[in-house]
Design an enzyme around this catalytic site. Sequence first.
Site, PDB file in Angstrom:
ATOM      1  N   ASP A  12       0.823  -1.199   0.000  1.00  0.00           N
ATOM      2  CA  ASP A  12       0.000   0.000   0.000  1.00  0.00           C
ATOM      3  C   ASP A  12       0.867   1.263   0.000  1.00  0.00           C
ATOM      4  OD1 ASP A  12      -2.128  -1.700   0.156  1.00  0.00           O
ATOM      5  OD2 ASP A  12      -2.755  -1.137   2.171  1.00  0.00           O
ATOM      6  N   ASP A  13       0.249   2.373  -0.340  1.00  0.00           N
ATOM      7  CA  ASP A  13       0.826   3.721  -0.203  1.00  0.00           C
ATOM      8  C   ASP A  13       1.865   4.074  -1.249  1.00  0.00           C
ATOM      9  OD1 ASP A  13      -0.775   3.818   2.023  1.00  0.00           O
ATOM     10  OD2 ASP A  13       0.861   3.667   3.477  1.00  0.00           O
TER      11      ASP A  13
END
Length: 287
Positions: A12-13
């Site tokens: 993620d991110d």
Amino acid sequence: MAKERIVAICADDYGLSHGVSVGILKALDAGRLTAVSALVNGPRWPAMGRELARRGHSADLGLHFNLTLGRPLGPMPNFAPTGTFPPVSRVIRMALRGKLPMEEIRAEIDRQFDRFEAVLERRPDHVDGHQHVHVLPGIRQALLEAMAARKLDGRAWLRDAGDSLHRIAARGAHARKALAVRTLSAGFRRAAQRRGFSVNEGFAGFSDFHPGHDYAAAFETYLRAPGRRHLIMCHPGHVDDELKAQDPVTITREQELAFLLSPRLPQMLEKRRMKLGRLSEAGKARA
């Protein structure tokens, strides 16, 4: 001989900072990720998105829909009157009370999809949410409608962040956070499937992001009681000043990256007769 079970690992991110993005690219190049979720509302997205596109053949690339970090891509006078997104606690309260300005949120959903597609020149393979905002009441319906309008049904998969009670209990660690997200996710799986979207079955990766904890030991729990389409989220990356200015999760990103790049990950998978795979290629209709 028992058949190997497929497990997907999603970072993620991506796009949060240069250091986080470079770290994720290292794990992707090493073959340790099968999905990447991108934040597209920050200044790093266009350049880092092009870097991701060059490596996208080996992983599912998805939109990490965001309503809680940084600035929206367009005006949201009621939801983000100061020009920055509210904290997730406030978003949850508004969602549970039915107080979200849905026209503004639907417009932001479209803007983030448009920015993802403009840079990568492709539609997302999957969609999830930063801090799991995609499962919240109101937001989930708007997201599913937007995805259906873009004819992503039957093509893109969605992250079901709410796992079953027996799987959460079997893993033990971080059960409180997993149970809270499960509660917020109630009904999300059925709603997604009714719209024609596949979802993962089995979800792990919750963490308290404490730098003193052993991430490898935590990851071992993520492999317990896997579902048929098991998905593990992770948050690897390098720490830089850009990250420190935006997010409290720092040192543990380096620890997660070091584990992903180490021999311990393939050893754990081999021991449990698991292999990495993309959910987009693991029978989307069977969810």
